[in-house]
Design an enzyme around this catalytic site. Structure first.
Site, short mmCIF file in Angstrom:
data_model
loop_
_atom_site.label_atom_id
_atom_site.label_comp_id
_atom_site.label_asym_id
_atom_site.label_seq_id
_atom_site.Cartn_x
_atom_site.Cartn_y
_atom_site.Cartn_z
N ASN A 97 -16.48 20.89 -12.93
CA ASN A 97 -15.41 21.33 -14.21
C ASN A 97 -16.00 21.74 -15.33
O ASN A 97 -15.66 22.48 -16.18
CB ASN A 97 -14.54 20.09 -14.23
CG ASN A 97 -14.63 19.08 -14.60
OD1 ASN A 97 -15.93 18.44 -14.12
ND2 ASN A 97 -13.98 18.21 -15.25
N GLU A 195 -18.79 8.15 -12.81
CA GLU A 195 -17.76 8.61 -13.78
C GLU A 195 -16.78 9.52 -13.01
O GLU A 195 -17.13 10.43 -12.43
CB GLU A 195 -18.40 9.60 -15.02
CG GLU A 195 -19.44 9.01 -15.82
CD GLU A 195 -18.83 7.94 -16.56
OE1 GLU A 195 -17.62 7.81 -16.79
OE2 GLU A 195 -19.70 7.00 -16.90
N CYS A 229 -11.21 15.31 -16.20
CA CYS A 229 -10.91 13.77 -15.61
C CYS A 229 -9.87 13.11 -16.55
O CYS A 229 -9.38 12.25 -16.13
CB CYS A 229 -12.32 13.04 -15.50
SG CYS A 229 -13.33 13.17 -17.10
N GLU A 419 -21.16 6.81 -19.98
CA GLU A 419 -22.08 7.89 -20.65
C GLU A 419 -22.08 7.73 -21.87
O GLU A 419 -21.13 7.09 -22.62
CB GLU A 419 -21.70 9.18 -20.18
CG GLU A 419 -21.78 9.48 -18.66
CD GLU A 419 -21.37 10.89 -18.21
OE1 GLU A 419 -21.92 11.34 -17.48
OE2 GLU A 419 -20.55 11.23 -18.91
P1 NAD Z 1 -16.34 16.11 -5.92
O1 NAD Z 1 -16.20 14.38 -5.91
O2 NAD Z 1 -15.87 16.67 -4.84
O3 NAD Z 1 -17.92 16.29 -6.15
C1 NAD Z 1 -18.78 16.00 -7.13
C2 NAD Z 1 -20.09 15.86 -6.78
O4 NAD Z 1 -20.46 14.93 -5.98
C3 NAD Z 1 -20.59 17.21 -6.25
O5 NAD Z 1 -21.93 17.58 -6.76
C4 NAD Z 1 -20.59 16.90 -4.75
O6 NAD Z 1 -21.29 17.72 -3.95
C5 NAD Z 1 -20.92 15.66 -4.82
N1 NAD Z 1 -20.63 14.74 -3.64
C6 NAD Z 1 -19.55 14.76 -3.05
N2 NAD Z 1 -19.56 13.89 -1.87
C7 NAD Z 1 -20.83 13.43 -1.79
C8 NAD Z 1 -21.50 12.50 -0.97
N3 NAD Z 1 -20.82 11.75 -0.11
N4 NAD Z 1 -22.79 11.88 -1.58
C9 NAD Z 1 -23.50 12.89 -2.10
N5 NAD Z 1 -22.91 13.44 -3.24
C10 NAD Z 1 -21.58 13.95 -2.90
O7 NAD Z 1 -15.63 16.30 -7.57
P2 NAD Z 1 -15.62 17.80 -8.23
O8 NAD Z 1 -14.32 18.24 -7.26
O9 NAD Z 1 -16.63 18.55 -8.20
O10 NAD Z 1 -15.01 17.16 -9.58
C11 NAD Z 1 -13.64 16.95 -9.85
C12 NAD Z 1 -13.54 15.31 -9.80
O11 NAD Z 1 -14.42 14.71 -10.94
C13 NAD Z 1 -12.28 14.82 -10.25
O12 NAD Z 1 -12.00 13.76 -9.74
C14 NAD Z 1 -12.49 14.53 -11.60
O13 NAD Z 1 -11.54 13.48 -12.28
C15 NAD Z 1 -13.98 14.00 -11.62
N6 NAD Z 1 -14.60 13.90 -13.00
C16 NAD Z 1 -14.78 12.83 -13.63
C17 NAD Z 1 -15.39 12.94 -15.07
C18 NAD Z 1 -15.72 11.63 -15.72
O14 NAD Z 1 -16.21 11.64 -16.89
N7 NAD Z 1 -14.93 10.52 -15.37
C19 NAD Z 1 -15.69 13.92 -15.49
C20 NAD Z 1 -15.56 15.22 -14.92
C21 NAD Z 1 -15.09 15.21 -13.60
#
Ligand code: NAD
Length: 461
Positions: A97, A195, A229, A419
């Protein structure tokens, strides 16, 4: 580690980070254009976000130039000081995102501390992270200190975080990914920062300025098409002002919907969702709300056809309009899927409350605890409510503020650690304590021979 970076002079590392800020600015148009292309987010958003990223490089450069070292009040003739050492090789996993923002937020403290980084961006949005690594190389980062590896989470990501030489994993993503990665990091005794997801509550009291609150909620809810998020998704409004608040918010949502067009059009207000999977998730949550007899006050179905704004063919993207659910009654909404689950789309629920206690109970009725906001001009009420809300970040009369100095992290299922700020830098270091005995040799011989045959009073500990 060869030491070419980990043992480099701190001013050398700071110089590299500062040059990275300059070179990032030099490539700003390219970075903005690619960020728009790969995320679908509007150019208006990216023009506002991407230039601000230089602040992170400058902040952590300044932090290491000015860092002070503690000398501890150890008793006895001892001088005990603390050094911060880099952890070694660290893995950073980022979501789709805010591809560049989150990469920069993680890279700046990790590199400032002298670590080497393996960065795995989201499989949906890898391009600007690759450009970022070129920028850092041009800025003087030694070869091999940063490697960007693209690929899927379940393969490349899992492989990277599982390596036993990895000393820290720092992930931003969904809560399921965070749990899976954390289990592996824990097994390897690697440090871990996560996060994760959110379902931010916003409390709007009778002491709020309604127009400002509506503007703030619309921003918090619909920026990045709700794919943040800390998206404002559970809007809790004092019943006395609920009708007026809803009328204004629905008006705002309809006005945004009319101004959705090509993401490259500066006048377009909202881009599409990032993927078919994200659209399907949002549609399924809205369907479940409808079948639970919740009122859809505006929006509620995918946008197709030609944009009124600029004739862009909306059928070619996963465009979804600002969607407001609920007529204010808590009974049907609370406990429903749309109340509990992160939508990661422009879909929000609005619920009325009567007392502060009710507002707090509703706000805390979530597995998540990342962002929260409170709208009130009553300073005592702002203190009472902000203290009682379970969240890592609380905004009062604003939403979604982010600064390199300001901690960003969640409680409950929203994550571990944070962070930004000095804490993020510290979390990329390990503490080394050195204790020097400055007693004279005679003093030491007299008082420190624990196993001596004659000595009466010797030290222990
Ligand atoms: P996602 O969990 O699908 O993927 C995030 C990253 O993790 C990607 O690079 C993905 O390839 C990797 N990944 C997924 N499963 C993995 C595994 N088993 N092992 C290693 N790597 C793995 O998330 P997304 O759809 O890209 O992003 C949306 C999510 O991120 C939402 O839940 C959002 O709330 C969260 N987010 C949180 C913050 C924060 O600061 N807390 C900020 C932005 C987004």
């Amino acid at each position: 580690m060869s030491g070419v970076w980990s043992r480099a002079d701190r001013h050398y590392r700071a110089d590299v980070l500062e040059r990275a800020a300059i070179f990032l600015t030099g490539r700003i148009d390219q970075l903005i254009a690619v960020e728009v292309q790969q995320t679908g987010r509007t150019i208006r958003e990216m023009k506002a976000q991407v230039p601000s990223l230089t602040k992170w490089f400058k902040y952590y450069a300044a932090l290491i130039r000015t860092e002070e070292r503690a000398v501890l009040p150890t008793s006895g003739q001892l001088h005990n000081w603390i050094d911060r050492k880099p952890l070694g090789v660290v893995v950073q996993i980022t979501p789709f995102n805010h591809p560049l923002l989150i990469a920069v937020k993680k890279l700046a403290p990790a590199l400032a501390a002298g670590n080497s980084v393996l960065l795995k961006p989201s499989e949906l949005t890898p391009l600007t992270s690759i450009t970022l690594s070129e920028i850092l190389q041009e800025a003087g980062l030694p070869h091999g200190v940063l490697t960007v590896l693209t690929g899927y989470g379940s393969t490349t990501g899992k492989f990277l975080v599982s390596h036993p030489l990895v000393k820290k994993v720092d992930v931003t993503g969904g809560t399921p990914a965070g749990r899976a990665i954390g289990a592996i990091a824990g097994h390897n005794l690697a440090s871990f920062t996560a996060e994760l997801g959110g379902k931010a509550p916003v409390i709007v009291t009778e002491h709020a300025n309604i127009e400002a609150a509506v503007n703030g909620v619309a921003f918090g809810s619909f920026i990045a098409s709700g794919q943040t998020c800390i998206a404002a998704t559970r809007i809790l409004v004092k019943r006395a002002i609920l009708p007026l608040f809803l009328e204004n918010l629905v008006g705002k949502a309809k006005s945004i919907e009319k101004r959705i067009g090509s993401p490259t059009n500066m006048k377009s207000m909202m881009g599409p969702l990032v993927s078919a999977a994200q659209l399907a998730k949002v549609e399924s949550l809205v369907d479940s709300a409808e079948s639970g007899s919740l009122s859809i006050l505006t929006g509620g179905s995918r946008m197709t056809g030609i944009s009124i704004l600029d004739s862009h063919d909306l059928s070619r993207g996963y465009f979804y309009p600002p969607t407001i659910i609920g007529d204010g009654s808590a009974s049907k909404v609370v406990g429903s899927r749309i109340w509990r689950e992160e939508a990661f789309g422009p879909v929000i629920v609005v619920v009325g409350f009567e007392t502060e206690k009710e507002a707090i109970d509703l706000a805390n009725d979530s597995e998540f605890g990342l962002g929260a906001a409170i709208w009130t001009q009553d300073i005592s009420q702002a203190h009472r409510l902000s203290a009682a809300v379970d969240a890592g970040i609380v905004w009062i009369n604003t939403h979604h503020r982010n600064d390199p100095s300001s901690p960003w992290g969640g409680v409950k299922s929203s994550g571990v650690g944070s962070e930004n700020g000095i804490e993020a830098y510290h979390a990329y270091t390990t503490v080394k304590s050195t204790i020097l005995n400055y007693a004279s040799t005679n003093q030491a011989l007299n008082s420190e021979d624990w196993f001596g045959e004659e000595v009466e009073s010797v030290r222990y500990g």
